[in-house]
Structures are given as C-alpha cells and as structure tokens.
Motif scaffolding. Structure first.
Motif, PDB file in Angstrom:
ATOM      1  N   THR A  24      26.862  39.711  72.003  1.00 27.55           N
ATOM      2  CA  THR A  24      26.854  38.395  71.354  1.00 27.55           C
ATOM      3  C   THR A  24      28.244  38.013  70.808  1.00 27.55           C
ATOM      4  O   THR A  24      28.376  37.051  70.068  1.00 27.55           O
ATOM      5  CB  THR A  24      25.831  38.345  70.198  1.00 27.55           C
ATOM      6  OG1 THR A  24      26.133  39.429  69.297  1.00 27.55           O
ATOM      7  CG2 THR A  24      24.409  38.470  70.693  1.00 27.55           C
ATOM      8  N   ARG A  83      29.964  34.802  68.194  1.00 26.93           N
ATOM      9  CA  ARG A  83      29.913  35.396  66.841  1.00 26.93           C
ATOM     10  C   ARG A  83      30.106  34.388  65.707  1.00 26.93           C
ATOM     11  O   ARG A  83      29.407  34.451  64.703  1.00 26.93           O
ATOM     12  CB  ARG A  83      30.934  36.538  66.734  1.00 26.93           C
ATOM     13  CG  ARG A  83      30.847  37.229  65.373  1.00 26.93           C
ATOM     14  CD  ARG A  83      31.094  38.718  65.441  1.00 26.93           C
ATOM     15  NE  ARG A  83      30.277  39.358  66.452  1.00 26.93           N
ATOM     16  CZ  ARG A  83      30.719  40.245  67.334  1.00 26.93           C
ATOM     17  NH1 ARG A  83      31.971  40.607  67.314  1.00 26.93           N
ATOM     18  NH2 ARG A  83      29.903  40.783  68.229  1.00 26.93           N
ATOM     19  N   SER A  92      29.269  31.288  65.451  1.00 25.77           N
ATOM     20  CA  SER A  92      28.020  30.553  65.180  1.00 25.77           C
ATOM     21  C   SER A  92      26.987  31.503  64.587  1.00 25.77           C
ATOM     22  O   SER A  92      26.239  31.119  63.680  1.00 25.77           O
ATOM     23  CB  SER A  92      27.482  29.904  66.465  1.00 25.77           C
ATOM     24  OG  SER A  92      28.349  28.864  66.849  1.00 25.77           O
ATOM     25  N   GLY A  93      26.980  32.750  65.076  1.00 29.77           N
ATOM     26  CA  GLY A  93      26.047  33.745  64.513  1.00 29.77           C
ATOM     27  C   GLY A  93      26.253  33.890  63.011  1.00 29.77           C
ATOM     28  O   GLY A  93      25.297  33.949  62.234  1.00 29.77           O
ATOM     29  N   TRP A 103      24.906  30.840  61.262  1.00 34.21           N
ATOM     30  CA  TRP A 103      23.441  30.870  61.152  1.00 34.21           C
ATOM     31  C   TRP A 103      23.010  31.797  60.012  1.00 34.21           C
ATOM     32  O   TRP A 103      22.113  31.459  59.232  1.00 34.21           O
ATOM     33  CB  TRP A 103      22.800  31.333  62.488  1.00 34.21           C
ATOM     34  CG  TRP A 103      23.114  30.430  63.646  1.00 34.21           C
ATOM     35  CD1 TRP A 103      23.273  29.072  63.605  1.00 34.21           C
ATOM     36  CD2 TRP A 103      23.332  30.801  65.024  1.00 34.21           C
ATOM     37  NE1 TRP A 103      23.579  28.580  64.863  1.00 34.21           N
ATOM     38  CE2 TRP A 103      23.610  29.613  65.745  1.00 34.21           C
ATOM     39  CE3 TRP A 103      23.322  32.011  65.720  1.00 34.21           C
ATOM     40  CZ2 TRP A 103      23.869  29.596  67.125  1.00 34.21           C
ATOM     41  CZ3 TRP A 103      23.575  32.002  67.094  1.00 34.21           C
ATOM     42  CH2 TRP A 103      23.846  30.808  67.791  1.00 34.21           C
ATOM     43  N   TYR A 141      22.848  41.651  59.835  1.00 36.61           N
ATOM     44  CA  TYR A 141      23.368  41.071  61.077  1.00 36.61           C
ATOM     45  C   TYR A 141      24.837  41.464  61.275  1.00 36.61           C
ATOM     46  O   TYR A 141      25.665  41.237  60.395  1.00 36.61           O
ATOM     47  CB  TYR A 141      23.236  39.539  61.055  1.00 36.61           C
ATOM     48  CG  TYR A 141      23.925  38.867  62.222  1.00 36.61           C
ATOM     49  CD1 TYR A 141      23.367  38.896  63.496  1.00 36.61           C
ATOM     50  CD2 TYR A 141      25.151  38.224  62.061  1.00 36.61           C
ATOM     51  CE1 TYR A 141      24.012  38.297  64.573  1.00 36.61           C
ATOM     52  CE2 TYR A 141      25.803  37.625  63.128  1.00 36.61           C
ATOM     53  CZ  TYR A 141      25.225  37.671  64.379  1.00 36.61           C
ATOM     54  OH  TYR A 141      25.863  37.082  65.449  1.00 36.61           O
ATOM     55  N   TYR A 175      25.455  43.731  69.442  1.00 34.65           N
ATOM     56  CA  TYR A 175      26.680  43.301  68.747  1.00 34.65           C
ATOM     57  C   TYR A 175      27.739  42.887  69.768  1.00 34.65           C
ATOM     58  O   TYR A 175      28.401  41.859  69.625  1.00 34.65           O
ATOM     59  CB  TYR A 175      27.193  44.445  67.863  1.00 34.65           C
ATOM     60  CG  TYR A 175      28.473  44.097  67.148  1.00 34.65           C
ATOM     61  CD1 TYR A 175      28.456  43.333  65.977  1.00 34.65           C
ATOM     62  CD2 TYR A 175      29.711  44.512  67.660  1.00 34.65           C
ATOM     63  CE1 TYR A 175      29.635  42.991  65.337  1.00 34.65           C
ATOM     64  CE2 TYR A 175      30.890  44.174  67.019  1.00 34.65           C
ATOM     65  CZ  TYR A 175      30.848  43.417  65.856  1.00 34.65           C
ATOM     66  OH  TYR A 175      32.013  43.083  65.231  1.00 34.65           O
ATOM     67  N   ASP A 202      15.866  37.125  66.536  1.00 32.43           N
ATOM     68  CA  ASP A 202      17.328  37.010  66.578  1.00 32.43           C
ATOM     69  C   ASP A 202      17.755  36.047  65.477  1.00 32.43           C
ATOM     70  O   ASP A 202      16.940  35.316  64.913  1.00 32.43           O
ATOM     71  CB  ASP A 202      17.810  36.548  67.967  1.00 32.43           C
ATOM     72  CG  ASP A 202      17.251  35.186  68.329  1.00 32.43           C
ATOM     73  OD1 ASP A 202      17.694  34.207  67.723  1.00 32.43           O
ATOM     74  OD2 ASP A 202      16.351  35.104  69.196  1.00 32.43           O
ATOM     75  N   ILE A 203      19.059  36.047  65.205  1.00 33.41           N
ATOM     76  CA  ILE A 203      19.586  35.301  64.058  1.00 33.41           C
ATOM     77  C   ILE A 203      19.502  33.779  64.265  1.00 33.41           C
ATOM     78  O   ILE A 203      19.309  33.016  63.315  1.00 33.41           O
ATOM     79  CB  ILE A 203      21.034  35.774  63.754  1.00 33.41           C
ATOM     80  CG1 ILE A 203      21.557  35.242  62.414  1.00 33.41           C
ATOM     81  CG2 ILE A 203      21.992  35.446  64.858  1.00 33.41           C
ATOM     82  CD1 ILE A 203      21.126  36.043  61.251  1.00 33.41           C
ATOM     83  N   PHE A 204      19.614  33.333  65.525  1.00 32.04           N
ATOM     84  CA  PHE A 204      19.530  31.899  65.862  1.00 32.04           C
ATOM     85  C   PHE A 204      18.143  31.362  65.489  1.00 32.04           C
ATOM     86  O   PHE A 204      18.011  30.398  64.731  1.00 32.04           O
ATOM     87  CB  PHE A 204      19.807  31.769  67.366  1.00 32.04           C
ATOM     88  CG  PHE A 204      19.570  30.414  67.985  1.00 32.04           C
ATOM     89  CD1 PHE A 204      20.554  29.449  67.955  1.00 32.04           C
ATOM     90  CD2 PHE A 204      18.384  30.134  68.653  1.00 32.04           C
ATOM     91  CE1 PHE A 204      20.362  28.212  68.560  1.00 32.04           C
ATOM     92  CE2 PHE A 204      18.176  28.902  69.265  1.00 32.04           C
ATOM     93  CZ  PHE A 204      19.176  27.929  69.216  1.00 32.04           C
TER      94      PHE A 204
END
Ligand code: GRG
Length: 337
Positions: A41, A45, A47-48, A51, A29, A38, A287-289
């Motif tokens: 988002t 970032r 919060s990414g 996560w 990620y 990249y 996605d990472i969320f």
C-alpha cells in the motif's frame, strides 16, 4: 421479465459500534513495517494516513497517532521542484496525495510546515485550457482531480489562482441525463464521481447548477434490500458508498431520502469483530479506507459516539469551522462573479 439484483446477506449480530477495537485497529495502521500489506500500500500511503488521522479525530482519539512522525513524513513527500506532494518519499507527486497531505496538516493546524505557495503553483499548473485538471504530469483527466484541486486551494484560501468559471464548465460537461456525473464527458455516472462533482460545486458555490431532485433520486436507487449502497446500477453494495452517496445527499439537503436505519445496520455488519476496522462487505477483511468511510457515514447519520464530519471535505466539522473555509469561499465567489 426477471431482474437480477446483486446484493449480499448481512449478519444481524453486530448492532453496536465496536469503538475501542476500531481505535486499536486504526492506531496500529502502518506500525508493522514487516507486513506484506504495508509494502503493497506504499503507493497510497499519504491518503492512508489521512484516512487514519481523520477517523481517529472523529473518534476523539487523535493523540493515539504520533503527530511529529506524521508531519515529518508529509514534509519529506513534498517535491522541491514541482511543489506537489507524493504518496511516499521517492514517489512522483500527484494531486490526490497533495490534497491528503494538506488535509492532514490542516487537521494538525500546521500548514506552514510545507511550502504552501509551491502547492498552489503545482495545482494551478495542472489546470488545462478546457478547465479540467490533470492528476499529475502524466496527463490523466478525471473529475476526481477537479475536486482535489478546488478542495486543496480552498483549504489554502487560494481558489482565485485558477480559472474557476472554466473549471465549473468542465465539471458540468461531465453530467449525464440520469442526473449523475462521470469521470469525464459522456462517462458513466458513478456515486464516487457524483460526490466529487457535488463537493466541487459546493466548494465553488455553484450548487444551483444541479438538478437536485433527479440526482438525489438516482442516489437513492443505490440502496439495496440489504440496506447497503452500490456505486452504480447492478453492482454490489460497499461500505465506501455509504460515504460517497450520503455525503452527496447531505450536501443537497436530502439525507432523509434513504433508509438510515437499514444503512446503519449494513455498515455495522461490516465491522471486524476480532481485529476492529470495517471491510467493504460483511465477512471480508477490514482496511483503513473502508474504516474511515464507514465511520464518516455513521457520523453523517448522527452517531453520538463520533464528532460531526463535514460532508464536503470529509474532515471533522470543527476543523472546517475553525478555518471558516465555507464562509471565505462564499466571499471569494461573490467577488469573483
Ligand atoms: C477527500 C474524501 C475525499 C476524497 C478525495 C479521490 C476522491 C476525492 C474521491 C474518489 C471517488 C471515487 C470512489 C470514485 C470512484 C471511481 C470509480 C469509477 C470506481 C469504480 O470502481 P469499481 O468498478 O467499483 O471497482 P464498483 O463498485 O463500481 O464495482
């Protein structure tokens, strides 16, 4: 009369957790700075990263991310004037990213890397006379921000710096006759906001203010025939609600009120067999969320491949135990009442 129910068909093919693929997906990620995603988002970032860090820690693979790079990134995002933390260097600080930053540093056990007194001042200054919280200097009010405020201050052991009774009264004024909570008074109940309000009441030791049976019933009605959960009536299921709903039920001691087996099938069907990661619904891009909230829900369901997650803070339980937040909180609230 005919009722139309929005739901999806799930593919029953994937029955196990694609552990290694997810580790690879999460550790990559943000590595490719040439990716369109990249840049798109950048606004979230911090919060990414929270996560990703939390997901990898739950998998026992935290060393797959370079700790020093993450900590340096977080330090650069603290605003020297307000004390708040931004999603990215050069952006405005916001309470959402301030919480994510504090969670990251707490997991890495290095909160002293930022000016925590300034963070506490920032959060305190966002409280309004009615007890609510602005998200940032622009003045939006939402129960998400009430949660972020008390979660941040609880981690920093500074809950006593805000007007807690007023903060609680504001959150309670956002409850609805269906037992749920919305973003502000008279706003529609939504499972994401239910999580924020239940988490808020758990942190402030006010869970007795909830009508637990009524709220848990509304949360159970979020489960659809596919096994997935939606965030409000008539909406499609989404993996992230597995977290918001299940965490709220867990805090209220009613996790067993929904079908865990069907939910697990739904969550596993949202894994990407090729790249790893989870999407919102079967067949969509991961996605990472959704990856954190899919894994978090599987942890709440008792997966033996994952560490236990704390349902209130959405952080590994061992971190919460190490700092003993919840015990400290009970003492604060006891002394304060
Ligand atoms: C530390 C885990 C953790 C969270 C921090 C930001 C936050 C606190 C929680 C977010 C809660 C959440 C998901 C709120 C939902 C807000 C909302 C009204 C979403 C509506 O989105 P739609 O309309 O989705 O796109 P649906 O599924 O309703 O169609």
């Amino acid at each position: 009369m005919t009722f139309v129910m929005n739901d999806v068909k799930i593919s029953p093919d994937t029955k196990s957790l694609l552990f290694e693929k997810h580790v690879e997906y999460i550790s990559n990620y943000g590595k490719d700075k040439n990716e369109y995603e990249y840049h798109m988002t950048e606004f979230l970032r911090m919060s990414g990263i929270y996560w990703g860090v939390t997901a990898l820690d739950l998998m026992g693979e935290l060393d797959k991310i370079d700790r020093d790079t993450v900590v340096e990134f977080v330090k650069k995002c603290q605003c020297p004037v307000s004390g708040g933390i931004a999603a990215c260097d050069g952006h405005d600080p916001h309470i959402l990213y301030t919480l994510s930053a504090v969670q990251i540093l707490c997991i890495y056990d290095c909160l002293s890397e930022i000016d925590t007194d300034a963070v506490v001042r920032y959060v305190g200054n966002l409280q309004q006379p009615d007890g609510s919280f602005f998200g940032d200097k622009w003045g939006e009010v939402d129960t998400r921000f009430s949660f972020c405020a008390v979660a941040t201050l609880a981690i920093l052991n500074k809950l006593d710096t805000i007007d807690l009774p007023k903060a609680v009264d504001f959150v309670m004024s956002c409850s609805n006759p269906d037992g749920g909570f919305g973003s502000k008074p008279n706003a529609e109940s939504h499972a994401g906001l239910v999580y924020c309000c239940v988490g808020f009441l758990s942190i402030t030791n006010q869970l007795h203010r909830l009508e637990c049976d009524k709220l848990a019933w509304w949360l159970c009605e979020r489960q659809l025939p596919s096994g997935g959960l939606n965030g409000r009536p008539e909406k499609l299921p989404d993996v992230c609600y597995s977290w918001w709903v299940l965490a709220s039920l867990t805090i209220m001691g009613r996790l067993h009120w929904i079908s865990a087996e069907k939910l697990q099938q739904f969550i596993l069907s949202c894994q990407d067999n090729e790249t790893g990661g989870f999407s919102d619904r079967t067949g969509n891009l991961p996605d990472i969320f959704h990856t954190l909230f899919g894994l978090g829900a599987l942890s709440l369901l008792g997966s033996d491949q994952l560490k236990k997650v704390n349902p209130t803070f959405c952080m590994p339980e061992y971190v919460i135990q190490k700092f003993n937040f919840q015990k400290r909180l009970k003492i604060t609230m006891f002394l304060g009442t």
